[in-house]
Design a protein around this motif. Structure first.
Motif, mmCIF file in Angstrom:
data_model
loop_
_atom_site.group_PDB
_atom_site.id
_atom_site.type_symbol
_atom_site.label_atom_id
_atom_site.label_comp_id
_atom_site.label_asym_id
_atom_site.label_seq_id
_atom_site.Cartn_x
_atom_site.Cartn_y
_atom_site.Cartn_z
ATOM 1 N N LEU A 16 52.982 27.882 49.355
ATOM 2 C CA LEU A 16 54.433 27.817 49.521
ATOM 3 C C LEU A 16 54.760 28.052 50.988
ATOM 4 O O LEU A 16 54.277 29.003 51.590
ATOM 5 N N HIS A 39 59.437 26.578 50.082
ATOM 6 C CA HIS A 39 59.977 27.808 49.473
ATOM 7 C C HIS A 39 60.721 28.545 50.574
ATOM 8 O O HIS A 39 60.112 29.144 51.466
ATOM 9 N N GLU A 44 64.740 29.583 46.939
ATOM 10 C CA GLU A 44 63.831 30.548 46.320
ATOM 11 C C GLU A 44 64.324 31.058 44.965
ATOM 12 O O GLU A 44 63.520 31.354 44.085
ATOM 13 N N THR A 47 63.312 28.242 42.449
ATOM 14 C CA THR A 47 61.904 27.863 42.291
ATOM 15 C C THR A 47 60.990 29.012 41.885
ATOM 16 O O THR A 47 59.886 28.783 41.392
ATOM 17 N N SER A 48 61.443 30.240 42.064
ATOM 18 C CA SER A 48 60.560 31.389 41.826
ATOM 19 C C SER A 48 60.093 31.494 40.378
ATOM 20 O O SER A 48 58.941 31.855 40.110
ATOM 21 N N VAL A 51 57.192 29.264 39.824
ATOM 22 C CA VAL A 51 56.017 29.778 40.528
ATOM 23 C C VAL A 51 55.394 30.924 39.736
ATOM 24 O O VAL A 51 54.168 30.991 39.579
ATOM 25 N N LEU A 63 51.901 32.372 49.968
ATOM 26 C CA LEU A 63 53.221 32.198 50.574
ATOM 27 C C LEU A 63 53.105 32.365 52.083
ATOM 28 O O LEU A 63 52.578 33.369 52.568
ATOM 29 N N LEU A 79 60.629 36.358 45.481
ATOM 30 C CA LEU A 79 59.454 35.917 44.726
ATOM 31 C C LEU A 79 58.516 37.079 44.452
ATOM 32 O O LEU A 79 57.994 37.221 43.338
#
Length: 216
Positions: A16, A39, A44, A47-48, A51, A63, A79
């Motif tokens: 990421l 990311h 965030e 999308t977290s 993930v 990351l 995240l």
């Protein structure tokens, strides 16, 4: 970069990146061709969850931020928090972070310090500064080169122009520089020498003995 960081990036199922273009250059340099995905602070929260599901399925996710350590005034905290809540193991690979070398090189007391990061740009900025007027530890701020002169003036107005301070820029890069003096002196310096790059501002605490010697 450490050998460990390179190894983890090669082993990761997903990398990421705050900016895939910037991280893409890094990965290419080390011959890493893993899948790369964006990311950053604008996506965030959306999308977290996906993930974390991949992490729970047994994948390894790395990351990377554009500069410095993720989560320190950079994307990453949200995240990490969600992964920890889900019971996922989180490891931080030590690497560059601007405020630590800036603090050490500043010449200001570094045994105790207060990291403030970026000040609010508008609402709450003056209130935050005034709340720090009696802070006894060395204070650490991040700032944009475009706002540096204004910020130094505001710091001088709240803490006093004679307060010792240091402006460090481009830490660990080719044009690294540390300028030390009082807040008034730094403001005058950067008024005629346009600042560039990523900047850390360090300000001595209210009980700094050298400040008292000059003002008493």
């Amino acid at each position: 970069m450490t050998f460990r960081a390179v190894r983890i990036l090669k082993e990761a199922d997903l990398v990421l990146a705050e900016d895939t273009r910037t991280t893409g250059v890094l990965l290419k340099h080390y011959g890493i061709s893993n899948r790369l995905a964006s990311h950053h602070k604008f996506n965030e929260h959306g999308t977290s969850a996906a993930v974390v599901r991949r992490l729970l399925a047994g994948e390894t996710v790395a990351l990377v931020s554009d500069a410095g350590t993720p989560g320190i005034s950079d994307p990453g905290f949200f995240l990490v928090r969600e992964a920890v809540r889900a019971g996922v193991e989180v490891q931080c690979l030590p690497g560059a972070t601007a405020f630590v070398p800036a603090l050490v090189a500043s010449g200001l007391p570094c045994d105790r310090f207060a990291f403030e990061g970026f000040l609010p740009q508008k609402k709450g900025r003056q209130t935050r500064l005034e709340s720090l007027a009696a802070e006894r530890r060395t204070m650490v701020f991040y700032e944009s080169p475009y706002r540096l002169c204004k910020t130094l003036g505001q710091l001088a107005a709240v803490f006093g122009g004679g307060r010792r301070a240091c402006v460090c820029r481009e830490i660990s890069k080719v044009h690294e520089e540390s300028v030390r003096g009082t807040l008034d002196e730094l403001k005058a310096h950067f008024a005629v020498t346009a600042p560039r790059g990523e900047i850390v501002v360090l300000v001595a605490g209210a009980d700094d003995k050298e400040n008292k010697t000059k003002t008493e």
